[in-house]
Design a protein around this motif. Structure first.
Motif, PDB file in Angstrom:
ATOM      1  N   THR A  66       0.817  -1.212   0.000  1.00 24.47           N
ATOM      2  CA  THR A  66       0.000   0.000   0.000  1.00 24.47           C
ATOM      3  C   THR A  66       0.855   1.269   0.000  1.00 24.47           C
ATOM      4  N   LYS A  67       1.934   1.279   0.797  1.00 24.07           N
ATOM      5  CA  LYS A  67       2.788   2.469   0.853  1.00 24.07           C
ATOM      6  C   LYS A  67       3.408   2.768  -0.505  1.00 24.07           C
ATOM      7  N   GLU A  68       3.735   1.724  -1.219  1.00 23.21           N
ATOM      8  CA  GLU A  68       4.401   1.886  -2.507  1.00 23.21           C
ATOM      9  C   GLU A  68       3.439   2.360  -3.592  1.00 23.21           C
ATOM     10  N   VAL A  69       2.270   1.727  -3.664  1.00 25.29           N
ATOM     11  CA  VAL A  69       1.344   2.015  -4.765  1.00 25.29           C
ATOM     12  C   VAL A  69       0.456   3.223  -4.505  1.00 25.29           C
ATOM     13  N   THR A  70       0.620   3.890  -3.363  1.00 24.96           N
ATOM     14  CA  THR A  70      -0.166   5.099  -3.092  1.00 24.96           C
ATOM     15  C   THR A  70       0.680   6.359  -3.171  1.00 24.96           C
ATOM     16  N   LYS A  71       1.879   6.250  -3.707  1.00 27.22           N
ATOM     17  CA  LYS A  71       2.727   7.431  -3.915  1.00 27.22           C
ATOM     18  C   LYS A  71       2.702   7.795  -5.397  1.00 27.22           C
ATOM     19  N   PHE A  72       2.178   8.966  -5.698  1.00 27.00           N
ATOM     20  CA  PHE A  72       2.045   9.377  -7.095  1.00 27.00           C
ATOM     21  C   PHE A  72       3.386   9.406  -7.827  1.00 27.00           C
ATOM     22  N   GLU A  73       4.451   9.833  -7.095  1.00 25.26           N
ATOM     23  CA  GLU A  73       5.756   9.931  -7.756  1.00 25.26           C
ATOM     24  C   GLU A  73       6.254   8.584  -8.266  1.00 25.26           C
ATOM     25  N   ASN A  74       5.753   7.478  -7.684  1.00 22.96           N
ATOM     26  CA  ASN A  74       6.143   6.152  -8.169  1.00 22.96           C
ATOM     27  C   ASN A  74       5.514   5.834  -9.524  1.00 22.96           C
ATOM     28  N   TYR A  75       4.427   6.517  -9.842  1.00 26.18           N
ATOM     29  CA  TYR A  75       3.803   6.353 -11.159  1.00 26.18           C
ATOM     30  C   TYR A  75       4.391   7.352 -12.165  1.00 26.18           C
ATOM     31  N   GLU A  76       4.693   8.536 -11.686  1.00 30.48           N
ATOM     32  CA  GLU A  76       5.242   9.579 -12.562  1.00 30.48           C
ATOM     33  C   GLU A  76       6.687   9.252 -12.947  1.00 30.48           C
ATOM     34  N   ARG A  77       7.405   8.671 -12.003  1.00 27.90           N
ATOM     35  CA  ARG A  77       8.812   8.253 -12.210  1.00 27.90           C
ATOM     36  C   ARG A  77       9.639   9.401 -12.763  1.00 27.90           C
ATOM     37  N   THR A  78      10.309   9.226 -13.887  1.00 30.55           N
ATOM     38  CA  THR A  78      11.190  10.288 -14.394  1.00 30.55           C
ATOM     39  C   THR A  78      10.456  11.335 -15.219  1.00 30.55           C
ATOM     40  N   GLY A  79       9.180  11.136 -15.459  1.00 32.32           N
ATOM     41  CA  GLY A  79       8.426  12.071 -16.297  1.00 32.32           C
ATOM     42  C   GLY A  79       8.532  11.768 -17.777  1.00 32.32           C
ATOM     43  N   LYS A  80       9.013  10.572 -18.114  1.00 35.90           N
ATOM     44  CA  LYS A  80       9.184  10.206 -19.523  1.00 35.90           C
ATOM     45  C   LYS A  80       7.857  10.236 -20.281  1.00 35.90           C
ATOM     46  N   MET A  81       6.791   9.686 -19.683  1.00 37.16           N
ATOM     47  CA  MET A  81       5.511   9.658 -20.389  1.00 37.16           C
ATOM     48  C   MET A  81       4.997  11.074 -20.614  1.00 37.16           C
ATOM     49  N   ARG A  82       5.126  11.932 -19.610  1.00 40.42           N
ATOM     50  CA  ARG A  82       4.682  13.324 -19.768  1.00 40.42           C
ATOM     51  C   ARG A  82       5.416  13.981 -20.936  1.00 40.42           C
ATOM     52  N   HIS A  83       6.730  13.765 -21.008  1.00 40.74           N
ATOM     53  CA  HIS A  83       7.536  14.344 -22.088  1.00 40.74           C
ATOM     54  C   HIS A  83       7.100  13.793 -23.444  1.00 40.74           C
ATOM     55  N   ASP A  84       6.926  12.471 -23.539  1.00 40.92           N
ATOM     56  CA  ASP A  84       6.579  11.854 -24.819  1.00 40.92           C
ATOM     57  C   ASP A  84       5.193  12.286 -25.296  1.00 40.92           C
ATOM     58  N   MET A  85       4.247  12.375 -24.373  1.00 41.63           N
ATOM     59  CA  MET A  85       2.895  12.781 -24.760  1.00 41.63           C
ATOM     60  C   MET A  85       2.878  14.242 -25.227  1.00 41.63           C
ATOM     61  N   ARG A  86       3.711  15.089 -24.581  1.00 42.39           N
ATOM     62  CA  ARG A  86       3.810  16.484 -25.028  1.00 42.39           C
ATOM     63  C   ARG A  86       4.368  16.557 -26.447  1.00 42.39           C
ATOM     64  N   GLU A  87       5.362  15.727 -26.735  1.00 38.33           N
ATOM     65  CA  GLU A  87       5.952  15.707 -28.069  1.00 38.33           C
ATOM     66  C   GLU A  87       4.916  15.291 -29.116  1.00 38.33           C
ATOM     67  N   LEU A  88       4.099  14.293 -28.782  1.00 40.53           N
ATOM     68  CA  LEU A  88       3.073  13.836 -29.718  1.00 40.53           C
ATOM     69  C   LEU A  88       1.977  14.884 -29.912  1.00 40.53           C
TER      70      LEU A  88
END
Length: 427
Positions: A66-88
């Motif tokens: 629960t501690k692991e999967v309830t931290k948003f930063e663990n899903y955001e990680r390095t921000g790669k998806m945010r960067h890639d989606m912005r590029e698209l």
């Protein structure tokens, strides 16, 4: 599917996305859509489970951290998806428009058409896999020798290098210690049974290998066995010993790895390369103590520096940075000897390696090249101080000698490889 499984799979998908390295952005677009489907399904099921719990009905016992999967930063990680989606999204296209551009060649096909295309491509892939396997079986060992270090460096050895440096600080680094360390590193991987797929040695070869020397360098508590002796003999089929240095035959050893890669356990796959990396670190220090040993460390691949004309440059520069002046003038403590080792290694594997080596080999140019590289590091803010103050600390000579070296440093800032060094420090 259980709610716990949905959560874990969605959580894992974020980790998988971080490792995507595909030139076709359609992979990113489809992954983003699948991610949305996955999280939407998990939310729906989670809401149903929560409503049931309020009614006293327990569908399942949650099976996740629960501690692991309830931290948003663990899903955001390095921000790669945010960067890639912005590029698209840069062109302002909607999702459908982006997908149309990416998949235009197959856009008007039916899903059944897509299936049969996939069938044909799968058959082609199978044929390719068979051809690749046959080519590896028939390949000259030289292919594996030429590519061995490139394959080895696909792994991250930062922790191994750091641990080795820490261990050196706890010991007096003598040739005897390094020789024992070399044999003990080999022992660690042999005990993982990395030679399990190698041919059994003949009785003659088993007796001819220098097992007693190897055994003598191991702990007095080491438990000897016939199986271990055979494992050592198998490994020495793929290596030779030169003045107590273990020199792998990268061609035959690399082919052994390639032929049996799938059959190795995960820890064995790493250990097969780890032993070579460990030997590289240890033997580098052996050469520092006895430079004449460098002649045995010949590597024919384009990536390596050991045993080549670049290695002498590496050793010379490393010794220069080991002197007290570097700690005095470095801009940050993170620029330690471990960092310098990595930097010099990467510089002498870069596209500028030959330009540096050619200049180095000209009569009277060693000091000039040393000064050039120091000047580049000043420009890159690794070293603080004026050219003359740094030069005086390094040379500690007459005013003329110090000024001459400072001039070399100034010229270095105009060398074409200075841009490479600056980008290396600040990518």
């Amino acid at each position: 599917m259980k709610f716990s499984d949905r959560v874990k799979k969605y959580y894992l998908s974020k980790e998988i996305y971080e490792s995507l390295d595909d030139d076709f952005p359609g992979v990113y677009a489809l992954f983003g859509l699948c991610n949305d489907l996955a999280v939407s399904g998990a939310i729906q099921q989670g809401e149903e489970m929560y409503e049931d719990l309020k009614k006293g009905k327990l569908r399942e016992i949650p099976d996740y951290n629960t501690k692991e999967v309830t931290k948003f930063e663990n899903y955001e990680r390095t921000g790669k998806m945010r960067h890639d989606m912005r590029e698209l999204a840069k062109g302002g296209d909607k999702i459908g428009e982006v997908l149309y551009k990416l998949f235009k060649p197959i856009w008007d096909l039916t899903m059944e058409d897509l299936y049969y295309i996939n069938v044909e491509k799968t058959k082609r892939l199978i044929e390719l896999i068979i051809k690749i396997h046959a080519a590896i079986e028939e390949a000259d060992p030289a292919i594996f020798e030429e590519n061995f270090f490139k394959l080895m460096n696909c792994h991250d050895w930062t922790e191994l290098e750091s641990d080795y440096q820490k261990e050196k600080k706890r010991h007096r680094v003598t040739m005897e210690w390094l020789q024992e360390k070399q044999e003990q590193e080999l022992q660690k991987v042999l005990e993982l049974d990395i030679m399990c797929h190698a041919d059994e040695p003949s009785s003659q070869f088993l007796e001819s290998v220098d097992y007693e020397y190897h055994r003598g360098c191991l702990s007095c508590n080491f438990k000897d066995s016939d199986d271990y002796k055979k494992a050592y003999a198998k490994f020495m089929h793929y290596a030779t010993r030169k003045e107590n240095l273990i020199i792998p035959d990268y061609g035959s050893y690399g082919k052994y790895i390639a032929l049996h890669q799938y059959s190795f356990r995960q820890e064995q796959k790493i250990a097969l390369f780890k032993v070579v990396k460990s030997l590289e670190l240890i033997q580098r220090d052996m050469v520092l103590l006895r430079p004449e040993l460098g002649k045995y460390l010949g590597i024919s691949n384009d990536e390596g520096i050991e045993g080549s004309r670049y290695f002498a440059i590496y050793i010379n520069l490393l010794k220069m940075f080991e002197k007290p002046w570097f700690k005095e003038f470095r801009s940050d403590k993170k620029y330690n000897l471990e960092w310098i080792e990595r930097f010099l290694n990467d510089l002498l594997r870069s596209e500028w390696r030959d330009a540096i080596a050619d200049e180095w080999q000209k009569p009277g140019k060693v000091l000039s090249v040393q000064g050039n590289i120091i000047g580049c590091l000043i420009k890159a803010d690794v070293i603080n101080g004026s050219d003359l103050s740094v030069a005086s600390a390094i040379i500690n000579g007459t005013d003329r000698e110090n000024k001459t070296f400072a001039t070399y440093m100034g010229r270095g800032k105009r060398e074409p490889y200075c841009d490479w060094i600056c980008k290396y420090i600040t990518p």
